[in-house]
Design an enzyme around this catalytic site. Structure first.
Site, PDB file in Angstrom:
ATOM      1  N   GLN A 165      24.952  31.389  29.798  1.00 55.10           N
ATOM      2  CA  GLN A 165      26.113  31.032  30.614  1.00 55.10           C
ATOM      3  C   GLN A 165      27.324  31.927  30.328  1.00 55.10           C
ATOM      4  O   GLN A 165      27.609  32.263  29.187  1.00 55.10           O
ATOM      5  CB  GLN A 165      26.463  29.551  30.381  1.00 55.10           C
ATOM      6  CG  GLN A 165      25.336  28.650  30.830  1.00 55.10           C
ATOM      7  CD  GLN A 165      25.636  27.168  30.734  1.00 55.10           C
ATOM      8  OE1 GLN A 165      24.749  26.391  30.412  1.00 55.10           O
ATOM      9  NE2 GLN A 165      26.848  26.747  31.026  1.00 55.10           N
ATOM     10  N   HIS A 186      26.080  32.729  35.602  1.00 50.98           N
ATOM     11  CA  HIS A 186      25.175  32.002  34.725  1.00 50.98           C
ATOM     12  C   HIS A 186      23.738  32.422  35.057  1.00 50.98           C
ATOM     13  O   HIS A 186      23.347  32.428  36.235  1.00 50.98           O
ATOM     14  CB  HIS A 186      25.280  30.495  34.968  1.00 50.98           C
ATOM     15  CG  HIS A 186      26.513  29.856  34.375  1.00 50.98           C
ATOM     16  ND1 HIS A 186      27.500  30.547  33.735  1.00 50.98           N
ATOM     17  CD2 HIS A 186      26.875  28.535  34.314  1.00 50.98           C
ATOM     18  CE1 HIS A 186      28.430  29.695  33.315  1.00 50.98           C
ATOM     19  NE2 HIS A 186      28.086  28.473  33.666  1.00 50.98           N
TER      20      HIS A 186
HETATM   21  N1  HSE Z   1      30.245  23.501  31.914  1.00 53.65           N
HETATM   22  C1  HSE Z   1      29.974  24.798  32.466  1.00 53.65           C
HETATM   23  C2  HSE Z   1      30.090  25.863  31.428  1.00 53.65           C
HETATM   24  C3  HSE Z   1      30.867  25.162  33.596  1.00 53.65           C
HETATM   25  O1  HSE Z   1      30.688  25.595  30.375  1.00 53.65           O
HETATM   26  O2  HSE Z   1      29.608  26.958  31.641  1.00 53.65           O
HETATM   27  C4  HSE Z   1      31.242  24.105  34.564  1.00 53.65           C
HETATM   28  O3  HSE Z   1      30.204  23.513  35.266  1.00 53.65           O
END
Ligand code: HSE
Length: 371
Positions: free
Chosen positions: A162, A274
């Site tokens: 991510q 991501h």
């Molecule tokens: N929680 C996700 C992240 C982003 O930290 O990459 C928001 O959906």
């Protein structure tokens, strides 16, 4: 004419939303009103139309006059304003990019290319609260929507990569600052052909471990490293980001039999895309060519990438996907565990499909429904 109030349009998700709405000519057919939490009377965004000065985002009476409210302001704002607004009897449509209301019984998580029937049923049944999903979950569902629609998935493990943007705007800046700091530490060693990679690595490692290394936001280095933890711990041993995979997937799809989804979520040094590596357990053996076709037909944004080196390194990366709506899915192959086990890899823009785009689209859907 309907009134639509916009809150949090200046932040990262909000500004991506404004950009997409301008691109698509979405500021038509209703009266937009822009709110602020800090600059009442100031100037709103350029939307190609004259708009009134900014209004107070905490003015409940004014908010009550809106048919639709779109907020990208964040969870604290939602927690403060939404209950009060509903308590006051407001029956308008609340569209929210924050996670606060996602699991409320009365809300629908929106991802219309995947759950349009759920949205349509909700509108007909009087649902008035629509919330964008977790970015990782939305990007996974878009990538595999064909397989979900065909009911082929028994369970799914997703290992994520991510981007910094998921943590926030400051984190994106910090990632680049960290990169610059490392490049600065390597300095002339990089251009001196006599320097070995090991010598450069020693300098980089020293810099990463220096207490003054810029990491106020991430808490640790991300550049030249990774962070195998996103969000807070859950009792299950999962992080909350991992926990959302199962809970939100099944809420978005409104599955009768919940589909197990689990994995490890990891922050990597990508800016706003991501990526995810999937292990998919199919309910039956499906030939690879058929699988490719099913994935490719999932929706108009998904694109199957051939499982070869050139295609994968060219089309299946954050560098290629950043700033686009394309959802490439590649590395699709059967795994050694058996013919029902399939590997795949995807990458998607966390700020577009992961955040702003489902919000932009549900606003259009609601306005069409109201017209
Ligand atoms: N929680 C996700 C992240 C982003 O930290 O990459 C928001 O959906």
């Amino acid at each position: 004419m309907k009134n639509v109030g916009f809150i949090g349009w200046r932040g990262m998700v909000g500004s991506v939303l404004m950009g997409r709405m301008l691109e698509e000519g979405d500021f038509k057919g209703y009266e937009p009103l822009f709110f602020t939490t800090s600059n009442v009377g100031g100037k709103g965004p350029e939307i190609g139309l004259p708009i009134p000065p900014l209004k107070d985002a905490y003015d409940i009476d004014l908010l009550r006059g809106m048919d639709v409210i779109v907020t990208c302001q964040g969870g604290d704002y939602t927690s403060r304003v939404y209950p009060e607004l509903r308590k006051s009897g407001w029956k308008g449509y609340w569209i929210d990019s924050a996670s606060t209301l996602r699991l409320d019984e009365d809300s629908i998580i929106v991802l219309d290319p995947v759950n349009r029937p759920v949205i349509d049923r909700g509108l007909a049944a009087g649902t008035r609260t629509f919330v964008g999903g977790n970015c990782t979950v939305s990007l996974m569902l878009l990538a595999l929507s064909g397989l979900f629609r065909e009911g082929l998935i028994e369970w799914l493990s997703t290992m994520t990569y991510q981007s910094a943007s998921g943590a926030g705007a400051k984190h994106m800046r910090e990632l680049v600052t960290q990169m610059a700091s490392l490049a600065g530490a390597a300095g002339d060693l990089l251009t001196d052909p006599a320097t070995t990679a090991i010598q450069i690595d020693e300098v980089i490692t020293r810099e990463l471990r220096d207490p003054s290394f810029p990491s106020d936001n991430f808490g640790v280095p991300l550049a030249a490293s990774l962070i195998p933890w996103i969000d807070r711990p859950m009792e299950s041993g999962q992080t909350r980001e991992e926990w959302k995979g199962f809970v939100e997937t099944n809420k978005i799809l409104q599955t009768k039999e919940p589909i197990p989804v689990d994995g490890i979520c990891v922050r990597v040094g990508a800016m706003r895309c991501h990526s995810q590596g999937f292990t998919i357990k199919l309910k039956k053996d499906v030939p690879l060519d058929d699988l490719w076709a099913i994935v490719d037909k999932g929706n108009q944004w998904v694109k199957v990438i051939p499982n070869d080196k050139d295609s994968s390194i060219t089309h299946l990366t954050p560098a290629a996907v950043n700033g686009t709506l394309t959802i490439p899915v590649g590395r699709i192959r059967k795994m050694l565990m058996g013919p029902e086990y399939v590997a795949a890899f995807t990458c998607g823009d966390q700020l577009l499909w992961g955040a702003a785009e489902p919000i932009r689209r549900i606003l259009k859907i609601i306005l069409e429904y109201l017209s």
